[in-house]
Motif scaffolding. Structure first.
Motif, PDB file in Angstrom:
ATOM      1  N   PHE A   1       1.432  -0.467  37.190  1.00  0.00           N
ATOM      2  CA  PHE A   1       0.020  -0.099  37.352  1.00  0.00           C
ATOM      3  C   PHE A   1      -0.089   1.379  37.751  1.00  0.00           C
ATOM      4  CE2 PHE A   1      -3.187   0.912  40.509  1.00  0.00           C
ATOM      5  CZ  PHE A   1      -4.348   0.738  39.768  1.00  0.00           C
ATOM      6  N   LYS A   2       0.717   1.794  38.735  1.00  0.00           N
ATOM      7  CA  LYS A   2       0.639   3.177  39.231  1.00  0.00           C
ATOM      8  C   LYS A   2       1.006   4.190  38.147  1.00  0.00           C
ATOM      9  CE  LYS A   2       2.962   2.965  43.206  1.00  0.00           C
ATOM     10  NZ  LYS A   2       3.365   3.013  44.630  1.00  0.00           N
ATOM     11  N   GLN A   3       2.042   3.879  37.353  1.00  0.00           N
ATOM     12  CA  GLN A   3       2.434   4.774  36.254  1.00  0.00           C
ATOM     13  C   GLN A   3       1.312   4.898  35.221  1.00  0.00           C
ATOM     14  OE1 GLN A   3       6.046   3.013  34.791  1.00  0.00           O
ATOM     15  NE2 GLN A   3       7.156   3.480  36.690  1.00  0.00           N
ATOM     16  N   HIS A   4       0.710   3.773  34.847  1.00  0.00           N
ATOM     17  CA  HIS A   4      -0.369   3.795  33.853  1.00  0.00           C
ATOM     18  C   HIS A   4      -1.624   4.471  34.400  1.00  0.00           C
ATOM     19  CE1 HIS A   4       1.716   1.619  30.764  1.00  0.00           C
ATOM     20  NE2 HIS A   4       2.062   0.691  31.635  1.00  0.00           N
ATOM     21  N   TYR A   5      -1.845   4.330  35.698  1.00  0.00           N
ATOM     22  CA  TYR A   5      -3.000   4.974  36.334  1.00  0.00           C
ATOM     23  C   TYR A   5      -2.836   6.498  36.295  1.00  0.00           C
ATOM     24  CZ  TYR A   5      -6.772   5.594  39.731  1.00  0.00           C
ATOM     25  OH  TYR A   5      -7.939   5.958  40.358  1.00  0.00           O
ATOM     26  N   ALA A   6      -1.629   6.971  36.578  1.00  0.00           N
ATOM     27  CA  ALA A   6      -1.344   8.417  36.526  1.00  0.00           C
ATOM     28  C   ALA A   6      -1.498   8.934  35.094  1.00  0.00           C
ATOM     29  CB  ALA A   6       0.061   8.698  37.055  1.00  0.00           C
ATOM     30  N   LYS A   7      -1.026   8.146  34.130  1.00  0.00           N
ATOM     31  CA  LYS A   7      -1.139   8.521  32.712  1.00  0.00           C
ATOM     32  C   LYS A   7      -2.603   8.598  32.289  1.00  0.00           C
ATOM     33  CE  LYS A   7       0.280   6.878  28.126  1.00  0.00           C
ATOM     34  NZ  LYS A   7       1.006   5.820  27.413  1.00  0.00           N
ATOM     35  N   TYR A   8      -3.388   7.623  32.729  1.00  0.00           N
ATOM     36  CA  TYR A   8      -4.829   7.614  32.441  1.00  0.00           C
ATOM     37  C   TYR A   8      -5.493   8.861  33.011  1.00  0.00           C
ATOM     38  CZ  TYR A   8      -9.596   6.829  34.160  1.00  0.00           C
ATOM     39  OH  TYR A   8     -10.909   6.999  34.522  1.00  0.00           O
ATOM     40  N   TYR A   9      -5.204   9.147  34.289  1.00  0.00           N
ATOM     41  CA  TYR A   9      -5.856  10.289  34.932  1.00  0.00           C
ATOM     42  C   TYR A   9      -5.496  11.591  34.216  1.00  0.00           C
ATOM     43  CZ  TYR A   9      -7.770  13.693  37.971  1.00  0.00           C
ATOM     44  OH  TYR A   9      -8.498  14.772  38.430  1.00  0.00           O
ATOM     45  N   SER A  10      -4.240  11.734  33.848  1.00  0.00           N
ATOM     46  CA  SER A  10      -3.801  12.926  33.122  1.00  0.00           C
ATOM     47  C   SER A  10      -4.515  13.031  31.769  1.00  0.00           C
ATOM     48  CB  SER A  10      -2.282  12.858  32.926  1.00  0.00           C
ATOM     49  OG  SER A  10      -1.864  13.903  32.097  1.00  0.00           O
ATOM     50  N   ALA A  11      -4.668  11.901  31.080  1.00  0.00           N
ATOM     51  CA  ALA A  11      -5.334  11.882  29.773  1.00  0.00           C
ATOM     52  C   ALA A  11      -6.794  12.320  29.874  1.00  0.00           C
ATOM     53  CB  ALA A  11      -5.237  10.490  29.143  1.00  0.00           C
TER      54      ALA A  11
ATOM     55  N   ASP B   1       3.027  -8.806  43.016  1.00  0.00           N
ATOM     56  CA  ASP B   1       4.038  -8.412  42.047  1.00  0.00           C
ATOM     57  C   ASP B   1       4.336  -6.913  42.162  1.00  0.00           C
ATOM     58  OD1 ASP B   1       5.539  -7.759  39.760  1.00  0.00           O
ATOM     59  OD2 ASP B   1       4.569  -9.294  38.537  1.00  0.00           O
ATOM     60  N   ALA B   2       5.380  -6.590  42.909  1.00  0.00           N
ATOM     61  CA  ALA B   2       5.711  -5.186  43.194  1.00  0.00           C
ATOM     62  C   ALA B   2       6.055  -4.417  41.922  1.00  0.00           C
ATOM     63  CB  ALA B   2       6.865  -5.113  44.189  1.00  0.00           C
ATOM     64  N   ASP B   3       6.782  -5.056  40.990  1.00  0.00           N
ATOM     65  CA  ASP B   3       7.152  -4.376  39.743  1.00  0.00           C
ATOM     66  C   ASP B   3       5.916  -4.056  38.908  1.00  0.00           C
ATOM     67  OD1 ASP B   3       9.773  -4.609  40.495  1.00  0.00           O
ATOM     68  OD2 ASP B   3      10.195  -6.357  39.222  1.00  0.00           O
ATOM     69  N   LYS B   4       5.027  -5.018  38.796  1.00  0.00           N
ATOM     70  CA  LYS B   4       3.795  -4.824  38.033  1.00  0.00           C
ATOM     71  C   LYS B   4       2.929  -3.750  38.705  1.00  0.00           C
ATOM     72  CE  LYS B   4       2.155  -7.654  34.734  1.00  0.00           C
ATOM     73  NZ  LYS B   4       3.102  -8.310  34.169  1.00  0.00           N
ATOM     74  N   PHE B   5       2.974  -3.691  40.035  1.00  0.00           N
ATOM     75  CA  PHE B   5       2.203  -2.672  40.750  1.00  0.00           C
ATOM     76  C   PHE B   5       2.763  -1.274  40.455  1.00  0.00           C
ATOM     77  CE2 PHE B   5       0.904  -0.284  44.646  1.00  0.00           C
ATOM     78  CZ  PHE B   5      -0.457  -0.282  44.369  1.00  0.00           C
TER      79      PHE B   5
END
Length: 184
Positions: free
Chosen positions: A160-170, A153-157
């Protein structure tokens, strides 16, 4: 190394004759833990989590920081799952015993639950926990889809990448803006 008596009569272990209870990797130094939803074929084959396809996706340079430098990465299920066996609560609870030992040993301040790990620990599907933080026993839990969505699922991926970046920033800035905080 951990006491393996928890695994003694485990049905899943019968299908993992080559090895079981695959250990985590990375560092506990910064108080961050990432929990993968499963052990994949490559990690099992080589009996090392650093060969996991999920870990290689997390460690792809396009994702930003390399997680093994700032987090301890482990898996909720410690053996490779098989279609020949239904994953019962008994199997899950045995694996969660190890996870609990890791949490006690490494004392993480933050835990990122990926994919099905969210459901196993909080009984809530990951899709309902995106953009939420659960604070429990002094630990801040973040949630994201499994990096394994890349395969189907390319859209879900992308999500995933956006939320991963947000997590790392947090975690890097200790700033939880944009998250709904739930205390339990």
């Amino acid at each position: 190394s951990m006491d393996c008596s928890v695994c003694d009569d485990c049905a899943l272990r019968l299908f993992n004759s080559k090895g079981h209870n695959i250990q985590g990797i990375g560092t506990a130094l910064y108080g961050n833990m990432i929990i993968l939803p499963y052990i994949d074929k490559s990690a099992y084959k080589l009996q090392r989590l650093d060969y996991s396809k999920l870990v290689s996706i997390l460690c792809d340079s396009s994702m930003g920081e390399i997680p093994i430098n700032y987090a301890y990465i482990t898996s909720i299920i410690k053996c490779r799952e098989t279609i020949n066996l239904e994953m019962t609560d008994d199997i899950r609870n045995r694996c969660i015993t190890y996870l609990t030992k890791e949490v006690i040993e490494f004392k993480p301040r933050t835990i990122l639950c990926l994919g099905n790990a969210a459901y196993q620990l909080f009984n809530v599907p990951v899709s309902k926990l995106i953009d939420k933080i659960i604070v429990s026993n002094g630990i801040i839990y973040f949630f994201n889809y499994s990096p394994g969505v890349e395969k189907f699922d390319a859209d879900k991926f992308e999500e995933f990448k956006q939320h991963y970046a947000k997590y790392y920033s947090a975690i890097k800035n200790k700033n939880y803006y944009g998250y709904e905080i739930i205390k339990v």
